[in-house]
Design an enzyme around this catalytic site. Structure first.
Site, PDB file in Angstrom:
ATOM      1  N   PHE A  49       0.823  -1.217   0.000  1.00  0.00           N
ATOM      2  CA  PHE A  49       0.000   0.000   0.000  1.00  0.00           C
ATOM      3  C   PHE A  49       0.857   1.267   0.000  1.00  0.00           C
ATOM      4  CE2 PHE A  49      -2.565  -3.072   2.500  1.00  0.00           C
ATOM      5  CZ  PHE A  49      -3.768  -3.023   1.817  1.00  0.00           C
ATOM      6  N   SER A 102      -4.573   2.036  -8.898  1.00  0.00           N
ATOM      7  CA  SER A 102      -5.594   3.095  -8.787  1.00  0.00           C
ATOM      8  C   SER A 102      -6.352   3.282 -10.091  1.00  0.00           C
ATOM      9  CB  SER A 102      -4.896   4.412  -8.442  1.00  0.00           C
ATOM     10  OG  SER A 102      -5.788   5.491  -8.540  1.00  0.00           O
ATOM     11  N   TYR A 146       0.727  11.018 -10.332  1.00  0.00           N
ATOM     12  CA  TYR A 146       0.317   9.965  -9.398  1.00  0.00           C
ATOM     13  C   TYR A 146      -0.170   8.737 -10.176  1.00  0.00           C
ATOM     14  CZ  TYR A 146      -2.815   7.362  -6.339  1.00  0.00           C
ATOM     15  OH  TYR A 146      -3.456   6.344  -5.676  1.00  0.00           O
ATOM     16  N   LYS A 195       1.507   4.837 -10.663  1.00  0.00           N
ATOM     17  CA  LYS A 195       0.811   3.560 -10.414  1.00  0.00           C
ATOM     18  C   LYS A 195       0.842   2.676 -11.668  1.00  0.00           C
ATOM     19  CE  LYS A 195      -0.643   4.105  -6.107  1.00  0.00           C
ATOM     20  NZ  LYS A 195      -0.352   3.175  -5.011  1.00  0.00           N
TER      21      LYS A 195
HETATM   22  N1  UFG Z   1     -14.987  16.988  -4.495  1.00  0.00           N
HETATM   23  C1  UFG Z   1     -15.660  18.184  -4.247  1.00  0.00           C
HETATM   24  N2  UFG Z   1     -15.254  18.946  -3.215  1.00  0.00           N
HETATM   25  C2  UFG Z   1     -14.227  18.600  -2.389  1.00  0.00           C
HETATM   26  C3  UFG Z   1     -13.546  17.360  -2.641  1.00  0.00           C
HETATM   27  C4  UFG Z   1     -13.964  16.592  -3.710  1.00  0.00           C
HETATM   28  O1  UFG Z   1     -16.588  18.559  -4.975  1.00  0.00           O
HETATM   29  O2  UFG Z   1     -13.906  19.347  -1.470  1.00  0.00           O
HETATM   30  C5  UFG Z   1     -15.431  16.165  -5.617  1.00  0.00           C
HETATM   31  C6  UFG Z   1     -14.332  15.933  -6.629  1.00  0.00           C
HETATM   32  O3  UFG Z   1     -14.333  16.941  -7.601  1.00  0.00           O
HETATM   33  C7  UFG Z   1     -14.708  14.564  -7.187  1.00  0.00           C
HETATM   34  C8  UFG Z   1     -15.391  13.859  -6.005  1.00  0.00           C
HETATM   35  O4  UFG Z   1     -15.738  14.884  -5.091  1.00  0.00           O
HETATM   36  O5  UFG Z   1     -15.640  14.710  -8.192  1.00  0.00           O
HETATM   37  C9  UFG Z   1     -14.474  12.886  -5.305  1.00  0.00           C
HETATM   38  O6  UFG Z   1     -13.254  13.538  -5.029  1.00  0.00           O
HETATM   39  P1  UFG Z   1     -12.110  12.879  -4.139  1.00  0.00           P
HETATM   40  O7  UFG Z   1     -11.004  13.879  -4.040  1.00  0.00           O
HETATM   41  O8  UFG Z   1     -12.710  12.362  -2.879  1.00  0.00           O
HETATM   42  O9  UFG Z   1     -11.651  11.630  -4.971  1.00  0.00           O
HETATM   43  P2  UFG Z   1     -11.119  11.557  -6.482  1.00  0.00           P
HETATM   44  O10 UFG Z   1     -12.210  10.934  -7.273  1.00  0.00           O
HETATM   45  O11 UFG Z   1     -10.558  12.804  -6.981  1.00  0.00           O
HETATM   46  O12 UFG Z   1      -9.845  10.656  -6.233  1.00  0.00           O
HETATM   47  C10 UFG Z   1      -9.898   9.282  -6.038  1.00  0.00           C
HETATM   48  C11 UFG Z   1      -8.749   8.861  -5.162  1.00  0.00           C
HETATM   49  C12 UFG Z   1      -7.442   9.175  -5.831  1.00  0.00           C
HETATM   50  C13 UFG Z   1      -7.423   8.569  -7.180  1.00  0.00           C
HETATM   51  C14 UFG Z   1      -8.626   8.977  -7.981  1.00  0.00           C
HETATM   52  C15 UFG Z   1      -8.699   8.242  -9.279  1.00  0.00           C
HETATM   53  O13 UFG Z   1      -8.821   9.526  -3.944  1.00  0.00           O
HETATM   54  O14 UFG Z   1      -6.383   8.645  -5.080  1.00  0.00           O
HETATM   55  O15 UFG Z   1      -9.810   8.668  -7.264  1.00  0.00           O
HETATM   56  O16 UFG Z   1      -9.195   9.079 -10.244  1.00  0.00           O
HETATM   57  F1  UFG Z   1      -6.323   8.987  -7.858  1.00  0.00           F
END
Ligand code: UFG
Length: 315
Positions: free
Chosen positions: A72, A116, A140, A144
């Site tokens: 991990f 990922s 990132y 991966k």
């Molecule tokens: N979002 C918001 N506001 C915030 C945070 C997130 O609107 O404050 C939205 C983002 O735009 C996204 C969704 O919520 O649409 C989820 O966002 P996250 O940051 O929780 O997760 P991600 O989908 O960006 O990221 C996840 C993993 C990463 C990985 C990615 C793969 O956390 O490690 O999926 O695309 F790289």
């Protein structure tokens, strides 16, 4: 008894894996440099080695007596990776090469790797299958994907699990193993801690989705770890399989907020904000292969992820 090296075992997902592995009768050595993990999250039954993937000798020592590795450890912030691409390549890719080299010295040829959904980049398929084009849009995801290729080339028995959005928490015998990132960037913890004075920012309300906000595929961390344990049992000699892990369905940011409001019994303060750079509109996993290869199906819904996340944050 099977002894597993869990790298990154002080992090949110790795510490959950460690606790569940012990509950299932495995023995675990945790290897973590504590750069982002927490020593108090490491299960007390584990042997804890504080060490870095960049330290080959520490890896060799930690692997003594292990039969397999669940890997991990690594840098995992998309935004930070754009600012520091060399760091992400060094820690994630070079660090994993050190791990594979140390495993080879000990004759350990079994690994389950946390890959990922970021390896796919802007998705061309919905849902995304393991055959979908992998074209990462940030360092990132590129790191991966490079590791996945390195593992394939190594010829060891391997399964790379490509996580979509991991959420929820596990209540171990000694308490909840909460998601504790600093900075926190993930939607669900931020939704739960939003206040009137510090509202959740909704990143974009003009996406090409039903309600204009991004759709993601959320999977409970306990279901996710279950897939790792099944993967350990499904490793085949010299074969590297790639398997997506999600729920097979998606929720928009607004749907997550509204589900959280039901669980919390109050409104979640939120403001519309510009799109976040690099976000795709929709990311949903096909979990057909996870089911056929591992016999895995997630069993915990979004509400259960939210409830467990709430309980883990208040302890
Ligand atoms: N979002 C918001 N506001 C915030 C945070 C997130 O609107 O404050 C939205 C983002 O735009 C996204 C969704 O919520 O649409 C989820 O966002 P996250 O940051 O929780 O997760 P991600 O989908 O960006 O990221 C996840 C993993 C990463 C990985 C990615 C793969 O956390 O490690 O999926 O695309 F790289």
């Amino acid at each position: 008894m099977t002894r597993i090296l869990v790298t990154g075992g002080a992090g949110y997902i790795g510490s959950t894996a460690t606790a569940i592995l012990f509950d299932r009768g495995y023995e675990v050595v945790v290897f973590d440099d504590l750069s982002t993990g927490h020593a108090d999250a490491v299960d007390s039954r584990a042997t804890f080695v504080q060490g870095s993937l960049l330290d080959p000798a520490a890896l060799r020592n930690a692997l003594v007596g292990c039969q397999a590795v669940i890997h991990f450890a690594g840098k995992s912030l998309v935004g930070e990776s754009v600012e520091k691409p060399e760091l992400y390549h060094h820690v994630n890719v070079d660090g994993t090469q050190n791990l594979l080299d140390a495993m080879a010295i000990h004759g350990i040829d079994k690994i389950v790797f946390s890959s990922s959904a970021a390896t796919y980049g802007q998705p061309v398929d919905d849902p995304i299958t393991e055959e979908s084009v992998a074209s990462p849009t940030n360092p990132y995801g590129a790191s991966k994907l490079a590791i996945d290729k390195m593992i394939s080339a190594s010829g060891i028995s391997a399964i790379s699990l490509r996580y979509f959005n991991v959420a929820g928490a596990y209540e171990s015998k000694t308490g909840w193993l909460a998601e504790r990132h600093n900075p926190e960037t993930h939607l669900i913890p931020l939704v739960l801690r939003a206040t009137e004075s510090n509202p959740l920012k909704i990143f974009g309300t003009d996406w090409d989705t039903a309600d204009g906000t991004c759709i993601r595929d959320y999977v409970h961390v306990v279901d996710l770890i279950e897939a790792h344990i099944l993967a350990l049992g499904a490793l085949q000699p010299h074969l590297h399989e790639i398997v997506n892990l999600g729920s097979g369905g998606g929720y928009s940011v607004r749907q997550v907020i509204s589900a959280a409001e039901s669980v919390l019994g109050r409104t979640v303060p939120a403001v519309e904000s510009p799109r976040r750079a690099g976000d795709p509109a929709t990311l949903v996993a096909s979990i057909v292969k996870a089911n056929s290869l591992l016999g895995w199906k997630p069993s915990r819904e979004l509400n259960s992820m939210l409830r467990d996340a709430v309980n883990s944050q208040v302890q």
